[in-house]
Write an enzyme that holds these catalytic residues in place. Sequence first.
Site, mmCIF file in Angstrom:
data_model
loop_
_atom_site.group_PDB
_atom_site.id
_atom_site.type_symbol
_atom_site.label_atom_id
_atom_site.label_comp_id
_atom_site.label_asym_id
_atom_site.label_seq_id
_atom_site.Cartn_x
_atom_site.Cartn_y
_atom_site.Cartn_z
ATOM 1 N N LYS A 41 0.845 -1.204 0.000
ATOM 2 C CA LYS A 41 0.000 0.000 0.000
ATOM 3 C C LYS A 41 0.880 1.253 0.000
ATOM 4 O O LYS A 41 2.091 1.171 0.269
ATOM 5 C CB LYS A 41 -0.897 -0.016 1.240
ATOM 6 C CG LYS A 41 -0.130 0.007 2.550
ATOM 7 C CD LYS A 41 -1.047 -0.307 3.747
ATOM 8 C CE LYS A 41 -0.268 -0.333 5.044
ATOM 9 N NZ LYS A 41 -1.058 -0.875 6.163
ATOM 10 N N TYR A 269 17.057 29.612 8.705
ATOM 11 C CA TYR A 269 15.866 30.357 9.124
ATOM 12 C C TYR A 269 15.739 30.386 10.637
ATOM 13 O O TYR A 269 15.956 29.364 11.308
ATOM 14 C CB TYR A 269 14.612 29.682 8.578
ATOM 15 C CG TYR A 269 14.381 29.908 7.094
ATOM 16 C CD1 TYR A 269 14.176 31.187 6.574
ATOM 17 C CD2 TYR A 269 14.344 28.821 6.217
ATOM 18 C CE1 TYR A 269 13.948 31.384 5.219
ATOM 19 C CE2 TYR A 269 14.112 29.004 4.865
ATOM 20 C CZ TYR A 269 13.915 30.294 4.375
ATOM 21 O OH TYR A 269 13.686 30.476 3.041
ATOM 22 N N MET A 317 12.958 24.148 2.734
ATOM 23 C CA MET A 317 12.169 23.400 1.756
ATOM 24 C C MET A 317 13.060 22.565 0.835
ATOM 25 O O MET A 317 12.765 21.402 0.554
ATOM 26 C CB MET A 317 11.309 24.358 0.925
ATOM 27 C CG MET A 317 10.397 23.627 -0.054
ATOM 28 S SD MET A 317 9.458 24.747 -1.104
ATOM 29 C CE MET A 317 8.307 25.441 0.063
HETATM 30 C C1 LIG Z 1 -0.342 -1.870 6.797
HETATM 31 C C2 LIG Z 1 -0.922 -3.158 7.253
HETATM 32 C C3 LIG Z 1 -0.098 -4.267 7.491
HETATM 33 C C4 LIG Z 1 1.403 -4.194 7.470
HETATM 34 O O1 LIG Z 1 1.858 -3.681 8.692
HETATM 35 P P1 LIG Z 1 3.417 -3.533 8.992
HETATM 36 O O2 LIG Z 1 3.470 -3.077 10.409
HETATM 37 O O3 LIG Z 1 3.937 -2.505 8.049
HETATM 38 O O4 LIG Z 1 4.014 -4.869 8.759
HETATM 39 C C5 LIG Z 1 -0.704 -5.468 7.796
HETATM 40 N N1 LIG Z 1 -2.061 -5.566 7.869
HETATM 41 C C6 LIG Z 1 -2.869 -4.520 7.681
HETATM 42 C C7 LIG Z 1 -4.337 -4.697 7.788
HETATM 43 C C8 LIG Z 1 -2.331 -3.277 7.380
HETATM 44 O O5 LIG Z 1 -3.148 -2.227 7.193
#
Ligand SMILES: *Cc1c(COP(=O)(O)O)cnc(C)c1O
Length: 372
Positions: A41, A269, A317
Amino acid sequence: MADFLRSPNPTRARISLESWRHNLARLKAAAPTSKMMAVIKANAYGHGALQAARTLDAAEAFSVARLAEGLELREGGIAKPVVLMEGVFSGEELSLAMDHELDFVVHADYQLDLLEHYERTIVSKNVRPTPRVVWLKLDTGMSRLGFQLGQASSAAQRLRALGLVGELRVMTHLACADDTDSPMTTEQLRLFDAELRGLEPSKTALANSAGILAVPAAHRDWVRAGIALYGGSPIVGRTAESLGLKPVMTLSTQVIALRWIPAGVSVGYGATWRATRTTRIATLAAGYADGFPRHLPNGTPVLIAGRRVPLVGRVSMDMITVDVTDLPELAIGAEAVLWGEGLPVDEIAAAAGTISYELLCGVSRRVAFDYV
Ligand SMILES: *Cc1c(COP(=O)(O)O)cnc(C)c1O
């Protein structure tokens, strides 16, 4: 001089495909009897979702949060099972998920309604899409997504009545697996197992990266590895290296200016840092617009020529400044590693008061990616 600079973009994320595959193998070995869902993801935690899917082909499935991420994988030619972990949010999304053979989580009543409505539509049109794997999600304590305990069996009954559900699996998500002292994981496992009795799923899954590496009782039919695939430590108090994980992304930039300043002169800054001695300042071509957090404090390490030098002055930035008084040989064009090989992302995340996940996801599109 400018020949020493990597034109047109001195700020790059080098992705080590070998370390990526190494981490996957390490995690598969930690849960040898489970199938592996590689969690890619958020553009594979900032590493590139399509490259992740192509590199991590030893995983049995991939998972993403949302439909658009799943469609990107299918458009990129990825044919493996892909699971939408938040499920679908509308009839249109469900129809696209079915058309592109994406599997999905069902975590709420409104999603059951969407599935039932879709089923009535396809039956009336006499079309038969390929039935999907559906992951029924239980809320065992995360209180974010999932059916409350006691409501799951009626949800399972509704799902089993649908022709579009080819296989019913059950999952939950652990809230505290990163903390090996927390009693919560054991409690979640107990609640999950108690609820399973009435559900009789074909397959189950609970473990994220921390669960894979620290909670063998959570290794069920499937495990879901995220951060550890990318070389971040999923466990509080443990370094990634001590867990056998290698950094995948090395974020680097280059020195674009050098100057000597006398004691008493400030840098950056807000003039938040002032030299206490005659100091050589290197200006590096990376800043918060590249994903290097602005609130990193003075003293945060940056790796130049294998040596740690301290960040001084505020992150801008497009630039940061470091004290390189102790590196007299340094010249324009020298490479500086912001995190990755030789400088764990977990360490920079801790300095920023966050976790590696946020830094990795936050690398911006201005950064050039090299897959090596
Ligand atoms: C993001 C996610 C994972 C992975 O988690 P990690 O801590 O990055 O291994 C597993 N299961 C679900 C439902 C997630 O949303």
